[in-house]
Design a protein around this motif. Structure first.
Motif, PDB file in Angstrom:
ATOM      1  N   HIS A 104       0.807  -1.229   0.009  1.00  0.00           N
ATOM      2  CA  HIS A 104       0.057  -0.272   0.231  1.00  0.00           C
ATOM      3  C   HIS A 104       0.766   1.338   0.002  1.00  0.00           C
ATOM      4  O   HIS A 104       0.389   2.424   0.546  1.00  0.00           O
ATOM      5  N   THR A 105       1.892   1.177  -0.554  1.00  0.00           N
ATOM      6  CA  THR A 105       2.905   2.524  -0.851  1.00  0.00           C
ATOM      7  C   THR A 105       2.587   3.267  -2.192  1.00  0.00           C
ATOM      8  O   THR A 105       2.915   4.294  -2.339  1.00  0.00           O
ATOM      9  N   ALA A 106       1.992   2.538  -2.963  1.00  0.00           N
ATOM     10  CA  ALA A 106       1.559   3.291  -4.298  1.00  0.00           C
ATOM     11  C   ALA A 106       0.135   3.075  -4.529  1.00  0.00           C
ATOM     12  O   ALA A 106      -0.679   2.156  -4.134  1.00  0.00           O
ATOM     13  N   ALA A 107      -0.659   4.272  -5.180  1.00  0.00           N
ATOM     14  CA  ALA A 107      -2.148   4.011  -5.557  1.00  0.00           C
ATOM     15  C   ALA A 107      -1.961   3.973  -6.972  1.00  0.00           C
ATOM     16  O   ALA A 107      -1.228   4.106  -7.715  1.00  0.00           O
ATOM     17  N   LEU A 108      -3.170   3.498  -7.338  1.00  0.00           N
ATOM     18  CA  LEU A 108      -3.403   3.403  -8.808  1.00  0.00           C
ATOM     19  C   LEU A 108      -3.604   4.411  -9.393  1.00  0.00           C
ATOM     20  O   LEU A 108      -4.767   4.817  -9.983  1.00  0.00           O
ATOM     21  N   THR A 109      -2.682   5.268  -9.697  1.00  0.00           N
ATOM     22  CA  THR A 109      -2.776   6.479 -10.556  1.00  0.00           C
ATOM     23  C   THR A 109      -2.082   6.306 -11.927  1.00  0.00           C
ATOM     24  O   THR A 109      -1.544   4.962 -12.326  1.00  0.00           O
ATOM     25  N   ILE A 110      -1.995   7.105 -12.720  1.00  0.00           N
ATOM     26  CA  ILE A 110      -1.294   7.047 -13.807  1.00  0.00           C
ATOM     27  C   ILE A 110       0.166   6.848 -13.940  1.00  0.00           C
ATOM     28  O   ILE A 110       0.567   5.948 -14.877  1.00  0.00           O
ATOM     29  N   GLY A 111       0.591   7.176 -12.725  1.00  0.00           N
ATOM     30  CA  GLY A 111       2.272   6.889 -12.765  1.00  0.00           C
ATOM     31  C   GLY A 111       2.406   5.232 -12.578  1.00  0.00           C
ATOM     32  O   GLY A 111       3.435   4.789 -12.881  1.00  0.00           O
ATOM     33  N   VAL A 112       1.573   4.555 -11.948  1.00  0.00           N
ATOM     34  CA  VAL A 112       1.571   3.369 -11.505  1.00  0.00           C
ATOM     35  C   VAL A 112       0.996   2.432 -12.679  1.00  0.00           C
ATOM     36  O   VAL A 112       1.350   1.253 -13.162  1.00  0.00           O
ATOM     37  N   MET A 113      -0.044   3.079 -13.340  1.00  0.00           N
ATOM     38  CA  MET A 113      -1.113   2.245 -14.301  1.00  0.00           C
ATOM     39  C   MET A 113       0.027   2.116 -15.642  1.00  0.00           C
ATOM     40  O   MET A 113      -0.095   1.107 -16.313  1.00  0.00           O
ATOM     41  N   ALA A 114       0.677   2.948 -15.839  1.00  0.00           N
ATOM     42  CA  ALA A 114       1.634   2.873 -17.306  1.00  0.00           C
ATOM     43  C   ALA A 114       2.497   1.893 -16.912  1.00  0.00           C
ATOM     44  O   ALA A 114       2.433   1.117 -17.974  1.00  0.00           O
ATOM     45  N   PRO A 115       3.420   1.684 -16.065  1.00  0.00           N
ATOM     46  CA  PRO A 115       4.399   0.489 -15.975  1.00  0.00           C
ATOM     47  C   PRO A 115       3.556  -0.757 -15.801  1.00  0.00           C
ATOM     48  O   PRO A 115       3.958  -1.879 -16.492  1.00  0.00           O
ATOM     49  N   LEU A 116       2.443  -0.806 -15.555  1.00  0.00           N
ATOM     50  CA  LEU A 116       1.521  -2.085 -15.051  1.00  0.00           C
ATOM     51  C   LEU A 116       1.113  -2.463 -16.647  1.00  0.00           C
ATOM     52  O   LEU A 116       1.121  -3.723 -17.020  1.00  0.00           O
ATOM     53  N   MET A 117       0.628  -1.462 -17.261  1.00  0.00           N
ATOM     54  CA  MET A 117       0.219  -1.658 -18.742  1.00  0.00           C
ATOM     55  C   MET A 117       1.235  -2.115 -19.603  1.00  0.00           C
ATOM     56  O   MET A 117       1.080  -3.289 -20.243  1.00  0.00           O
ATOM     57  N   VAL A 118       2.448  -1.507 -19.452  1.00  0.00           N
ATOM     58  CA  VAL A 118       3.742  -1.763 -20.355  1.00  0.00           C
ATOM     59  C   VAL A 118       4.055  -3.082 -20.056  1.00  0.00           C
ATOM     60  O   VAL A 118       4.323  -3.915 -20.938  1.00  0.00           O
ATOM     61  N   ALA A 119       4.261  -3.618 -18.757  1.00  0.00           N
ATOM     62  CA  ALA A 119       4.766  -4.748 -18.408  1.00  0.00           C
ATOM     63  C   ALA A 119       3.677  -6.204 -18.722  1.00  0.00           C
ATOM     64  O   ALA A 119       4.066  -7.032 -19.321  1.00  0.00           O
ATOM     65  N   SER A 120       2.426  -5.652 -18.620  1.00  0.00           N
ATOM     66  CA  SER A 120       1.351  -6.780 -18.929  1.00  0.00           C
ATOM     67  C   SER A 120       1.333  -7.137 -20.587  1.00  0.00           C
ATOM     68  O   SER A 120       1.534  -8.024 -21.077  1.00  0.00           O
ATOM     69  N   PHE A 121       1.347  -5.743 -21.479  1.00  0.00           N
ATOM     70  CA  PHE A 121       1.249  -5.969 -22.634  1.00  0.00           C
ATOM     71  C   PHE A 121       2.808  -6.714 -23.334  1.00  0.00           C
ATOM     72  O   PHE A 121       2.534  -7.497 -24.179  1.00  0.00           O
ATOM     73  N   SER A 122       3.783  -6.079 -22.543  1.00  0.00           N
ATOM     74  CA  SER A 122       4.935  -6.791 -23.178  1.00  0.00           C
ATOM     75  C   SER A 122       5.160  -8.229 -22.795  1.00  0.00           C
ATOM     76  O   SER A 122       5.777  -8.835 -23.562  1.00  0.00           O
ATOM     77  N   ILE A 123       4.518  -8.504 -21.769  1.00  0.00           N
ATOM     78  CA  ILE A 123       4.636 -10.213 -21.288  1.00  0.00           C
ATOM     79  C   ILE A 123       3.911 -11.022 -22.528  1.00  0.00           C
ATOM     80  O   ILE A 123       4.157 -11.970 -22.818  1.00  0.00           O
ATOM     81  N   MET A 124       2.523 -10.375 -22.685  1.00  0.00           N
ATOM     82  CA  MET A 124       1.783 -10.984 -23.648  1.00  0.00           C
ATOM     83  C   MET A 124       2.558 -11.001 -25.039  1.00  0.00           C
ATOM     84  O   MET A 124       2.474 -12.338 -25.636  1.00  0.00           O
ATOM     85  N   GLY A 125       3.090  -9.948 -25.411  1.00  0.00           N
ATOM     86  CA  GLY A 125       3.898  -9.991 -26.710  1.00  0.00           C
ATOM     87  C   GLY A 125       4.804 -10.817 -26.595  1.00  0.00           C
ATOM     88  O   GLY A 125       5.109 -11.742 -27.896  1.00  0.00           O
ATOM     89  N   MET A 126       5.660 -10.801 -25.634  1.00  0.00           N
ATOM     90  CA  MET A 126       6.626 -11.758 -25.473  1.00  0.00           C
ATOM     91  C   MET A 126       6.569 -13.297 -25.629  1.00  0.00           C
ATOM     92  O   MET A 126       7.145 -13.940 -26.046  1.00  0.00           O
ATOM     93  N   LEU A 127       5.567 -13.581 -24.889  1.00  0.00           N
ATOM     94  CA  LEU A 127       5.139 -15.041 -24.910  1.00  0.00           C
ATOM     95  C   LEU A 127       4.421 -15.452 -26.208  1.00  0.00           C
ATOM     96  O   LEU A 127       4.773 -16.691 -26.477  1.00  0.00           O
ATOM     97  N   ILE A 128       3.771 -14.609 -27.051  1.00  0.00           N
ATOM     98  CA  ILE A 128       3.320 -15.049 -28.365  1.00  0.00           C
ATOM     99  C   ILE A 128       4.763 -15.057 -29.071  1.00  0.00           C
ATOM    100  O   ILE A 128       4.849 -16.021 -30.029  1.00  0.00           O
TER     101      ILE A 128
END
Length: 107
Positions: A66-90
């Motif tokens: 609970h040190t970070a809130a779901l702001t754009i500063g956290v959502m951006a790396p979460l989205m990049v990591a998620s989409f990158s993982i999906m793309g790399m697995l493909i």
């Protein structure tokens, strides 16, 4: 660190911010090397692991510590990591097919 750890900014000090900066630099170097030599399976797996680490880190900071809130500063790396993982697995499937076809050509 000021845009990421907004829920408890008092828990973040200069050392932690610099360590996070070094991690970011190291992971970007690994990712650039993978982009240059994308057929290197070991480097590909290491790069994929960096995205998993980033995803786990940000999710744990939001939901466990609970040190970070779901702001754009956290959502951006979460989205990049998620989409990158999906793309790399493909992409990993294509690397394995390519390696099998090269092995057949050698034999």
């Amino acid at each position: 660190s000021e845009k990421l750890y907004t829920a408890s900014p008092g828990l973040v000090n200069g050392l932690q911010a610099r360590t996070f900066g070094v991690w970011t630099l190291l992971s970007s170097v690994i990712r650039c090397l993978c982009a240059i030599d994308i057929r290197n399976r070991t480097l590909y797996h290491i790069t994929l692991f960096t995205f998993f680490l980033a995803l786990v880190h940000f999710l744990s900071e939001v939901f466990i510590y609970h040190t970070a809130a779901l702001t754009i500063g956290v959502m951006a790396p979460l989205m990049v990591a998620s989409f990158s993982i999906m793309g790399m697995l493909i992409g990993l499937q294509y690397l394995e097919v390519e390696a099998l076809s090269q092995n057949k050509k050698k034999n």
